[in-house]
Design a protein around this motif. Structure first.
Motif, PDB file in Angstrom:
ATOM      1  N   TRP A  11      -7.222  15.069   1.369  1.00 51.75           N
ATOM      2  CA  TRP A  11      -6.656  13.778   1.002  1.00 51.75           C
ATOM      3  C   TRP A  11      -6.602  13.631  -0.509  1.00 51.75           C
ATOM      4  N   MET A  32      -4.530  -5.463   6.400  1.00 53.87           N
ATOM      5  CA  MET A  32      -3.788  -4.247   6.066  1.00 53.87           C
ATOM      6  C   MET A  32      -3.045  -3.779   7.307  1.00 53.87           C
ATOM      7  N   MET A  80     -13.626  -3.030   1.424  1.00 56.04           N
ATOM      8  CA  MET A  80     -12.861  -2.808   2.656  1.00 56.04           C
ATOM      9  C   MET A  80     -13.818  -2.778   3.842  1.00 56.04           C
ATOM     10  N   ASP A 127      -5.039   5.119  -2.076  1.00 56.21           N
ATOM     11  CA  ASP A 127      -6.295   5.868  -1.927  1.00 56.21           C
ATOM     12  C   ASP A 127      -6.404   6.927  -3.010  1.00 56.21           C
ATOM     13  N   ILE A 183       0.840  -1.192   0.000  1.00 58.55           N
ATOM     14  CA  ILE A 183       0.000   0.000   0.000  1.00 58.55           C
ATOM     15  C   ILE A 183       0.872   1.238   0.000  1.00 58.55           C
ATOM     16  N   LYS A 190     -15.554   1.022  -0.208  1.00 63.72           N
ATOM     17  CA  LYS A 190     -15.365   1.078   1.259  1.00 63.72           C
ATOM     18  C   LYS A 190     -16.370   2.019   1.875  1.00 63.72           C
ATOM     19  N   HIS A 191     -16.555   2.022   3.241  1.00 67.14           N
ATOM     20  CA  HIS A 191     -16.061   1.048   4.221  1.00 67.14           C
ATOM     21  C   HIS A 191     -17.277   0.259   4.658  1.00 67.14           C
ATOM     22  N   ASP A 205      -9.481  -2.446   7.062  1.00 63.60           N
ATOM     23  CA  ASP A 205      -8.912  -1.109   7.053  1.00 63.60           C
ATOM     24  C   ASP A 205      -7.599  -1.167   7.845  1.00 63.60           C
ATOM     25  N   TRP A 206      -6.857  -0.051   7.788  1.00 64.38           N
ATOM     26  CA  TRP A 206      -5.497  -0.032   8.341  1.00 64.38           C
ATOM     27  C   TRP A 206      -5.473  -0.473   9.807  1.00 64.38           C
ATOM     28  N   GLU A 213     -10.134  12.147   7.531  1.00 64.97           N
ATOM     29  CA  GLU A 213     -10.121  11.120   8.582  1.00 64.97           C
ATOM     30  C   GLU A 213      -9.601  11.702   9.892  1.00 64.97           C
ATOM     31  N   PHE A 218      -8.716   2.459  -3.307  1.00 64.41           N
ATOM     32  CA  PHE A 218      -9.694   2.295  -2.220  1.00 64.41           C
ATOM     33  C   PHE A 218     -10.788   3.346  -2.422  1.00 64.41           C
ATOM     34  N   ARG A 224     -15.187  12.848   7.612  1.00 63.30           N
ATOM     35  CA  ARG A 224     -15.039  12.132   6.336  1.00 63.30           C
ATOM     36  C   ARG A 224     -16.216  12.339   5.386  1.00 63.30           C
ATOM     37  N   PHE A 269     -14.025   0.408  10.348  1.00 63.75           N
ATOM     38  CA  PHE A 269     -13.486   0.396  11.712  1.00 63.75           C
ATOM     39  C   PHE A 269     -14.564   0.179  12.755  1.00 63.75           C
TER      40      PHE A 269
HETATM   41  C1  GLC Z   1      -7.389   4.720   6.361  1.00 65.45           C
HETATM   42  C2  GLC Z   1      -8.815   4.885   5.890  1.00 65.45           C
HETATM   43  C3  GLC Z   1      -9.141   4.133   4.629  1.00 65.45           C
HETATM   44  C4  GLC Z   1      -7.909   4.051   3.736  1.00 65.45           C
HETATM   45  C5  GLC Z   1      -6.871   3.219   4.460  1.00 65.45           C
HETATM   46  C6  GLC Z   1      -5.577   3.116   3.643  1.00 65.45           C
HETATM   47  O1  GLC Z   1      -7.377   4.538   7.744  1.00 65.45           O
HETATM   48  O2  GLC Z   1      -9.839   4.585   6.831  1.00 65.45           O
HETATM   49  O3  GLC Z   1     -10.213   4.848   3.978  1.00 65.45           O
HETATM   50  O4  GLC Z   1      -8.261   3.438   2.499  1.00 65.45           O
HETATM   51  O5  GLC Z   1      -6.564   3.747   5.743  1.00 65.45           O
HETATM   52  O6  GLC Z   1      -4.990   4.365   3.510  1.00 65.45           O
END
Ligand code: GLC
Length: 702
Positions: free
Chosen positions: A399, A295, A228, A87, A57, A184-185, A263-264, A455, A131, A145, A231
């Protein structure tokens, strides 16, 4: 590779190699010049870890992707290529308006075009998976967001989500697809309690199915090959370890056969949620929920081999997960061509004139004209520009993947080419009114800075800054006409200043072409056509607020009554509602013809809508069709968007447009989670916004 050969490949793989495919690491661990800081510095990775993973990633250039893929394949026993993911949510180097702004275009074709161009840039910078789209429904302006979403309406959301996927992948995923779409999500992330990021979510299964799943469903039907997990919790279980939501709703109810990625670090967050004692527990729970790729939590890397060897997880389960990933790589043509476009990188495809032109086209349809008293806009006389956004080029929002600021012109730079414009250098409230003596009108470029949304950027105060409110009031009280162009990644509460403003353009963040598009809207070269995809609250106290609300048992009737659903200190209505947006044409609906008043379920309701453009401005309008089911088995919103069409009329033209709605589409998810359409009466409401509506009644019956 032939599909049959995939099974042969799987059978050659060791359990360690299989688990490796389920792991995703950041590209920073593969680049010598990376500075590994913050939480990433705590990762202790062996070379074996690094060269056994299935995907990476966050690699940002073609050169780096080429380097990593080359080195990886040299060390990979079975030469299974890496997938590179990122992303890309509104462009790569050439940046489009933030997604919430693009949703305000109410133009699915434009979204598909944007996604297609983004795919071209992405493919030439080494990214295979984006994503995007974010299909979360957004109804709370406090949440940071909102800027990534398609807004508050489930119908608009699903239509746009479908077109994102088709733009990225084409009609279906193939070796010719530029990008793989990861929607997502999943699911319900926009419902975080109090609008606080990552917070608890409580939602009924029925509301999930009716309002939140349709956009994911359309994305999946459009061919999205990845989803994805979110959270948040649903039914008090984090979605990422929630079998019912992932294995049940996503895979069996929505029939998703593709790859689910967490998600991360979300897998090991089950520890913080207190659903697991250690990462081994997390790995087991996520695996049982059928999360295919971990991830960046390392739970799979550190525990799955042992869980399989101990028999707690059966290898057949792992095989199914690995096969989904191998088929994804194979369908995208990665085995035959691991470098896709990287070898013959088509430089012209990045930041090319046609992509820049397309960002302008999309931005022109994304900025909303909220107010235009006495048609003060477009400006034909000398005016001043002032505000913090005049002297920056930071128009990308919070972003933007690798947005290239070098190709962005500031508002000052672009407007200064216009002899009717004077630019007063920004000094906050410390300006001298004399600086504006030579003009009657001041255009302010104000609002939230890019870092205030996105975020982890929830807010409890969604007003403009005190300073900017003062600037507006001071200029207005000095006798100027004051026009505000408002930048933001969320709906702001501008109630304190709305009466001082002669006109308002809600610009969100419009990307690379911001300055030229705003200049052309303000001076009349562009006729604005956007509509709010998310309501603007009067105050944060109304949040969450959305147009498709319910009557309640004590609706606030016109008559004054104390025991009804209302606030004692504020209207129930937002300041500007979903679907609102003005144009310079001031078009009107002359009449709505409906062929008959009773329909059976198999029929289409045909509406003939006559629009008049009385002005000298050619332009576009959005015909919106809302319905209200007058008696149902569960409460129904007072109005639900069931169709919209963006139409073009020449100056002075009157034209009829046909809009069809299947009578079946008037249905909803009932208390048994089945889609059903009541026989009975409905209101069919047609308008150019969601408040001024021409109402017809129809009956659906045998
Ligand atoms: C972030 C976001 C998600 C993103 C992922 C990778 O925490 O929640 O939307 O795709 O991490 O960057």
């Amino acid at each position: 590779m032939q599909k049959e050969a995939i099974l042969d490949l799987l059978n050659e793989m060791t359990i360690e190699e299989k688990i490796g495919q389920l792991v995703q690491l950041s590209g920073v661990f593969y680049l010598d010049d990376s500075e590994i800081t913050g939480p990433l510095a705590s990762y202790e990775l062996t070379n074996e870890n690094k060269y056994s993973v299935g995907s990476i990633i966050g690699v940002t250039t073609a050169e780096n992707a080429l380097k990593i893929q080359t080195e990886y394949l040299e060390q990979s026993r079975l030469r299974i290529p890496l997938l590179f993911m990122a992303d890309i949510i509104h462009g790569v180097n050439t940046i489009y308006p933030v997604p919430i702004a693009m949703a305000c275009s109410f133009n699915p074709k434009l979204i598909k075009e944007m996604a297609t161009f983004s795919g071209v840039e992405a493919a030439n910078t080494g990214v295979h998976v984006t994503f995007s789209p974010m299909a979360d429904l957004a109804r709370d302006a406090r949440w940071g967001r909102n800027m990534e979403t398609n807004g508050e309406d489930p119908y608009l959301n699903k239509i746009l989500a479908e077109n994102y996927v088709k733009g990225y992948q084409g009609s279906s995923l193939s070796p010719n697809s530029n990008l793989i779409s990861c929607v997502k999500h999943f699911a319900g992330y926009g419902l975080v309690e109090s609008g606080r990021e990552y917070n608890y979510v409580d939602v009924s299964e029925r509301v999930l199915h009716e309002f939140h799943y349709p956009a994911y469903q359309e994305a999946i039907k459009a061919g999205a090959r990845m989803v994805m997990s979110s959270f948040n919790t649903i039914n008090s279980i984090p979605v990422t370890v929630n079998q019912k939501i992932i294995k049940g709703d996503l895979r069996s109810n929505l029939n998703f056969k593709g790859v689910v990625i967490s998600d991360w670090s979300a897998i090991t967050e089950a520890i913080h949620h207190k659903l697991a004692t250690d990462s081994k527990d997390c790995a087991r729970l996520a695996c049982e929920a059928t999360i295919d790729i971990d991830m960046m939590s390392m739970a799979y890397q550190d525990n799955l081999v042992e869980l399989v060897k101990s028999g707690e997880i059966c290898e057949q389960q792992i095989n199914q997960m690995v096969l989904r990933i191998l088929h994804l790589k194979n369908d995208y043509g990665l085995f035959e061509n691991p470098f896709k476009n990287l070898k013959g990188v088509k430089k012209h495809a990045v930041k090319s004139p046609d992509i820049i032109e397309n960002t302008k086209k999309v931005a022109a349809e994304s900025a909303i004209l909220l107010k235009n008293n006495d048609s003060v806009l477009p400006l034909k006389t000398k005016f001043a520009i002032y505000g913090k956004f005049t002297e920056t080029t930071d128009y990308f929002g919070p972003w933007s993947w690798q947005g290239d600021l070098k190709i962005v012109k500031s508002i000052k730079a672009v407007f200064s080419n216009n002899n009717d414009v004077i630019h007063v250098p920004y000094q906050g409230m410390n300006f001298d009114l004399q600086d504006f003596d030579s003009v009657e009108t001041v255009v302010l470029f104000i609002g939230e800075n890019a870092h205030e949304s996105g975020e982890a950027k929830s807010k409890t105060n969604i007003n403009l800054s005190k300073e900017e409110e003062e600037i507006i009031k001071t200029l207005k009280s000095s006798g100027k006409k004051v026009i505000a162009v408002i930048f933001s990644g969320r709906p702001l509460a501008i109630t304190n200043v709305v009466q001082y403003l002669d006109a308002i353009i809600y610009a969100w963040f419009l990307g690379t072409s911001t300055a030229i598009v705003l200049h052309d809207i303000i001076t009349g070269k562009i006729n604005p056509s956007a509509k709010l995809a998310m309501s603007l609250p009067r105050t944060v106290g109304q949040c969450p607020i959305y147009y498709n609300n319910y009557a309640t048992g004590r609706p606030k009737a016109a008559a004054i009554d104390s025991y009804v659903s209302k606030y004692i200190d504020c209207s129930n209505q937002p300041l500007y509602s979903f679907g609102h947006g003005l144009t310079y044409s001031n078009m009107k609906i002359k009449k709505v013809e409906i062929t008959k008043s009773t329909y059976n379920l198999g029929e289409d309701i045909e509406l003939r809508v006559w629009i008049q453009n009385p002005s000298e401005y050619a332009g576009m309008e959005v015909i919106q069709v809302y319905v209200n089911d007058l008696v149902a088995s569960v409460i129904r919103p007072n109005k639900e968007l069931k169709a919209f069409e963006k139409v073009y009329l020449n100056a002075g033209e009157t034209k009829a447009f046909i809009i069809n709605i299947s009578a079946k589409e008037l249905g909803y998810i009932n208390e048994n989670l089945e889609f059903s359409t009541d026989l009975g009466e409905f209101k069919i409401m047609v308008g150019l916004n969601s408040e001024e509506l021409l109402i017809n009644k129809i009956k659906v019956g045998d």
